[in-house]
Design an enzyme around this catalytic site. Structure first.
Site, PDB file in Angstrom:
ATOM      1  N   LEU A 176     -14.393  -7.821  72.724  1.00  0.00           N
ATOM      2  CA  LEU A 176     -14.496  -6.669  73.627  1.00  0.00           C
ATOM      3  C   LEU A 176     -13.209  -5.854  73.646  1.00  0.00           C
ATOM      4  O   LEU A 176     -12.127  -6.379  73.940  1.00  0.00           O
ATOM      5  CB  LEU A 176     -14.839  -7.150  75.037  1.00  0.00           C
ATOM      6  N   ASP A 177     -13.338  -4.563  73.328  1.00  0.00           N
ATOM      7  CA  ASP A 177     -12.237  -3.601  73.376  1.00  0.00           C
ATOM      8  C   ASP A 177     -11.053  -3.999  72.495  1.00  0.00           C
ATOM      9  O   ASP A 177      -9.917  -3.579  72.739  1.00  0.00           O
ATOM     10  CB  ASP A 177     -11.750  -3.400  74.825  1.00  0.00           C
ATOM     11  N   GLU A 178     -11.303  -4.797  71.458  1.00  0.00           N
ATOM     12  CA  GLU A 178     -10.222  -5.220  70.576  1.00  0.00           C
ATOM     13  C   GLU A 178     -10.507  -4.872  69.119  1.00  0.00           C
ATOM     14  O   GLU A 178      -9.907  -5.433  68.211  1.00  0.00           O
ATOM     15  CB  GLU A 178      -9.971  -6.728  70.723  1.00  0.00           C
TER      16      GLU A 178
END
Length: 290
Positions: free
Chosen positions: A233-235
């Site tokens: 997530l979000d990486e």
């Protein structure tokens, strides 16, 4: 604004491979043999990893040098240098499906840029888990698909999204402030062709009202990050980031306004560069030929 690429005459070649002597000569020789004229060329030699990256925008004068022929003729060059490569027509717009929830600033910005020719994309559909921007989609003449998402219907909603991606021949999915977490399986199926945008406070200020949290901490920078979607997530691999300086005089509402502006601009840059084959994934990083 640069002139529009000529259909069937202008191409973009991107490649990456282990670094070795003679790579540029091999590519330029291929272009010479196929009546190619270089319009723009950029390269990056990653000395730490020993890899070479290149993007060449070229046109051809030989009417027989079409996409199929060029791909066939570049095959031996690619094999000789262990090249991973892609060749595309520069004029072909990227078919882009946009997803949105209840914050419409990024959606509105992308629609305007596409309408004015600043983005070489086609938008065959807008998908949302709410109906807030159905009227905006209608204004632009773009089909709007309301796909509600609940804990019980998440799998069904994602199946519907993949169905649209397949049926509409979608090249790129843009999460323009789409406030739902995609499953690991969906992220894998969209690997390398889905872009997300979020504020750059992460990993700080998670959850609801991040700008209120930022105000409480007295932040001096507000920014945004556009990245590819991955199961982490979000990486995902970062494509573009930007920041704007702020100070004590701005209340949480002001910070939100500043944040929305930078989010829209950063996402537009990421979509533009992706659609022009300027972004190359390199492990956890990207090489971006602006």
């Amino acid at each position: 604004m640069s002139p529009r690429p000529q259909p069937g005459r202008e191409f973009v070649l991107t490649l990456s491979c282990p670094d070795s002597a003679g790579l540029v000569h091999a590519v330029s020789g291929f272009l010479v043999r196929n009546s190619g004229n270089i319009l723009e060329s950029q390269q990056f030699d990653d000395r730490l990893q020993g890899r070479f990256f290149m993007r060449v925008h070229f046109d051809v004068s030989d009417p027989d040098a079409n996409m199929k022929t060029l791909r066939y003729r570049f095959g031996p060059v690619a094999e000789a240098y262990r090249i991973s490569w892609s060749l595309s027509e520069a004029s072909t717009p990227t078919r882009t499906l946009i997803m949105v929830s209840r914050f419409g600033h990024c959606l509105n910005d992308l629609l305007f840029r596409q309408r004015t020719g600043a983005l070489n994309i086609e938008i065959p559909a807008i998908v949302s888990n709410h109906r807030d921007f159905e009227g905006l989609a209608e204004t632009y003449g773009i089909p709007f698909h309301h796909v509600p998402v609940t804990r019980d219907t998440k799998a069904e909603a994602e199946a519907r999204l993949l169905e649209l991606v397949r049926d509409l021949d979608v090249d790129l999915v843009v999460l323009a402030r789409y406030m739902q977490i995609l499953s690991d399986d969906l992220c894998k199926q969209l690997e390398g062709r889905a872009i997300n945008i979020h504020h750059s406070f992460l990993p700080s200020f998670k959850g609801a009202k991040p700008y209120d949290q930022a105000y409480d901490r007295g932040v001096k920078l507000v920014g945004a990050t556009a990245h590819y979607v991955t199961p982490d997530l979000d990486e995902g691999q970062i494509i573009e980031q930007d920041v704007v300086r702020v100070d004590h005089s701005l209340d949480p509402g002001d910070l939100v306004t500043v944040g929305r502006d930078v989010e829209a601009q950063v996402l537009a840059h990421a979509v533009k560069w992706h659609s022009e084959s300027r972004v190359m994934v390199d492990g956890n990083r990207t090489v971006v030929f602006r």
